[in-house]
Structures are given as structure tokens and as C-alpha cells.
Design a protein around this motif. Structure first.
Motif, PDB file in Angstrom:
ATOM      1  N   ASN A   1     -11.526  22.101 -22.387  1.00 51.34           N
ATOM      2  CA  ASN A   1     -10.328  21.631 -21.547  1.00 51.34           C
ATOM      3  C   ASN A   1      -9.123  21.998 -22.353  1.00 51.34           C
ATOM      4  O   ASN A   1      -9.069  21.946 -23.677  1.00 51.34           O
TER       5      ASN A   1
ATOM      6  N   ARG B   1     -22.100  20.275 -27.776  1.00 41.47           N
ATOM      7  CA  ARG B   1     -23.187  19.343 -27.792  1.00 41.47           C
ATOM      8  C   ARG B   1     -24.354  19.487 -28.744  1.00 41.47           C
ATOM      9  O   ARG B   1     -24.956  18.887 -29.474  1.00 41.47           O
TER      10      ARG B   1
ATOM     11  N   TYR C   1     -14.272  17.633 -23.051  1.00 37.13           N
ATOM     12  CA  TYR C   1     -15.311  17.606 -22.114  1.00 37.13           C
ATOM     13  C   TYR C   1     -16.347  19.255 -22.527  1.00 37.13           C
ATOM     14  O   TYR C   1     -15.935  19.848 -23.211  1.00 37.13           O
ATOM     15  N   SER C   2     -17.410  19.150 -22.109  1.00 35.81           N
ATOM     16  CA  SER C   2     -18.475  20.256 -22.512  1.00 35.81           C
ATOM     17  C   SER C   2     -17.907  21.406 -22.095  1.00 35.81           C
ATOM     18  O   SER C   2     -18.048  22.591 -22.903  1.00 35.81           O
ATOM     19  N   SER C   3     -17.261  21.671 -20.786  1.00 36.76           N
ATOM     20  CA  SER C   3     -16.662  22.866 -20.345  1.00 36.76           C
ATOM     21  C   SER C   3     -15.452  23.172 -21.171  1.00 36.76           C
ATOM     22  O   SER C   3     -14.919  24.432 -20.985  1.00 36.76           O
TER      23      SER C   3
ATOM     24  N   GLN D   1     -12.555  21.791 -27.492  1.00 30.48           N
ATOM     25  CA  GLN D   1     -13.923  22.256 -27.356  1.00 30.48           C
ATOM     26  C   GLN D   1     -15.114  21.150 -27.899  1.00 30.48           C
ATOM     27  O   GLN D   1     -14.758  20.712 -28.728  1.00 30.48           O
TER      28      GLN D   1
ATOM     29  N   TYR E   1     -13.728   5.587 -20.698  1.00 29.97           N
ATOM     30  CA  TYR E   1     -12.268   6.193 -20.849  1.00 29.97           C
ATOM     31  C   TYR E   1     -11.285   5.038 -21.003  1.00 29.97           C
ATOM     32  O   TYR E   1     -11.520   4.034 -20.591  1.00 29.97           O
TER      33      TYR E   1
ATOM     34  N   GLN F   1     -21.575   9.860 -26.516  1.00 31.14           N
ATOM     35  CA  GLN F   1     -21.255  10.178 -24.703  1.00 31.14           C
ATOM     36  C   GLN F   1     -20.201  10.718 -24.496  1.00 31.14           C
ATOM     37  O   GLN F   1     -20.095  11.487 -23.740  1.00 31.14           O
ATOM     38  N   SER F   2     -18.896  10.382 -25.500  1.00 27.72           N
ATOM     39  CA  SER F   2     -17.518  10.762 -24.800  1.00 27.72           C
ATOM     40  C   SER F   2     -16.957  10.948 -26.081  1.00 27.72           C
ATOM     41  O   SER F   2     -17.229  10.548 -27.364  1.00 27.72           O
TER      42      SER F   2
ATOM     43  N   SER G   1      -9.049  13.892 -23.950  1.00 29.34           N
ATOM     44  CA  SER G   1     -10.351  13.752 -23.716  1.00 29.34           C
ATOM     45  C   SER G   1     -11.060  14.941 -23.970  1.00 29.34           C
ATOM     46  O   SER G   1     -10.405  16.183 -23.663  1.00 29.34           O
TER      47      SER G   1
END
Lengths: 116, 113
Positions: B55, B66, B51-53, B63, A103, B31-32, B49
Motif C-alpha cells: 500500500n 508473509r 497490507y499483503s498487497s 510492503q 487497528y 496478524q497485523s 498500516s
């Protein structure tokens, strides 16, 4: 986050001349800086990764002898477009990554190069 | 196949509308994931950013799936100031622990009064 200063913001040069673009990390020691190029309505494309104290790593298709990168200090990387041609006209942007995580990428304000 | 593909746009929506952008990426080792915003003739700026969950940040929800290699951005209650190009960005590791951002071409959003 990091503060990145890029200069000049805009430059017009004649074909065959060279142009130097500076990228400074003002509050962060950047061992690695990235140089991108963006043509109109296209995505940013990574040109090269600038490494402090060593040679830059160039992406495939980017001529290292034409796009000279110097990263002599932890706060300054320069990109010199040598013998510029009209097809080199583009938006050049530098970026730094803070730390070693995925990041924290900060971009310079970009340089719009026009070769006439 | 392009590494990061986005809706071509442009999206022209009225103020207050909800708009969704989609993005797919080809490298399963990515990865990100990020959404950046780029105003005309300006540098990209990180929006959020992903995230898989999933945000959320105010009116923005991101959303990540993966399994499908799919990323989305939802903007609710669009404002005029949301007009910009939204870039889907993926961070891959090309080798030796280095990191590289790969950008989509971006989707242009115009919010109309």
C-alpha cells in the motif's frame, strides 16, 4: 480516532516516593488500556493491560505490586509507580484500542519519569 | 531471537533522497503490521498500516511478505520533516482473542538539507 490525554508529561521524584500517572480517553469508552515503558534507544515494551472493572494483566517480569494499575472507569486508567528507584526512570506511555479490530491504537503523549 | 527486528540505522540522507527501511518478525501467527513514527521524546504515531498487497500513501510505500516475514517502508523525495524514528510494529494474538502490539527498536532517520 480516539483522543488520549496523559498526565503529567514530566515528573521528577525522589527515591522511595510514589508517582501516579493518569491516562484518560477523552472521547471513547476504553474497556482496555495498555501501559508501555520505553528506555532510551530501546523499543516500547508492554508492561500491562489495564481492564476496566477488573485486575490488570501484567507482562512477565513486571512487578504488579510495584506498578499499581487502576482502571475504575471507562475513561480513566492510572499507573502508580510505588517506591520509585532511579532504575524506574523511563518514558511511560499509555494506549487505547478502539473497537475490537486490530487497528486504531492511539497513544497518550507519554510521561517522562526521572527518579533522583 | 527478537520478535521484531529492524535495521539499526541511523540513516542520514539528503533532502529528496529515497530511503528504505526493513523489518523482520519472528512470530508467524502475527496478524497485523504497522509503521509508526516517533519523534524525539514523543509518543508513537501511526504512519500507515501494512497490507499483503502493498500500500501507498503519498511518498510512503509499505510492503509485506508473509512468507519471508518481512516488512518494508519506502520513503520517496525525503523532506526535512521526515526526520524521526520509524518503528516497525506487529500485532500478535497472545491468547483468548486479545491483541498485543510488539515494537521494533526503531530506525532513526535524519534528513539533511
Amino acid at each position: 480516532g480516539a483522543v488520549v490525554s496523559q498526565h503529567p508529561s514530566r515528573v521528577i521524584c525522589k527515591s522511595g516516593t510514589s508517582v501516579k500517572i493518569e491516562c484518560r480517553s477523552l472521547d471513547f469508552q476504553a474497556t482496555t488500556m495498555f501501559w508501555y515503558r520505553q528506555f532510551p534507544k530501546q523499543s516500547l515494551m508492554l508492561m500491562a493491560t489495564s481492564n476496566e472493572g477488573s485486575k490488570a494483566t501484567y507482562e512477565q517480569g513486571v512487578e504488579k505490586d510495584k506498578f499499581l494499575i487502576n482502571h475504575a472507569s471507562l475513561t480513566l486508567s492510572t499507573l502508580t509507580v510505588t517506591s520509585a528507584h532511579p532504575e524506574d526512570s523511563s518514558f511511560y506511555i499509555c494506549s487505547v484500542r478502539e473497537g475490537t479490530t486490530n487497528y486504531g491504537y492511539t497513544f497518550g503523549s507519554g510521561t517522562r519519569l526521572t527518579v533522583v | 531471537r527478537k520478535e521484531v527486528e529492524q535495521d539499526p540505522g541511523p540513516f542520514n540522507v539528503p533532502e529528496g533522497a529515497t530511503v528504505a527501511f526493513n523489518c523482520t518478525y519472528s512470530n508467524s501467527a502475527s496478524q497485523s503490521f504497522f509503521w509508526y513514527r516517533q519523534d524525539c521524546r514523543k509518543e508513537p504515531k501511526l504512519l500507515m498500516s501494512v497490507y499483503s498487497s502493498g500500500n501507498e500513501d503519498g511518498r510512503f510505500t509499505a510492503q509485506l511478505n508473509r512468507a519471508s516475514q518481512y516488512i518494508s517502508l519506502l520513503i520517496r523525495d525525503s523532506k526535512l520533516s521526515d526526520s524521526a524514528t520509524y518503528l516497525c510494529v506487529v500485532n500478535i494474538i497472545p491468547g483468548a482473542g486479545s491483541y498485543q502490539l510488539t515494537f521494533g527498536k526503531g530506525t532513526k532517520l535524519s534528513v539533511i538539507p
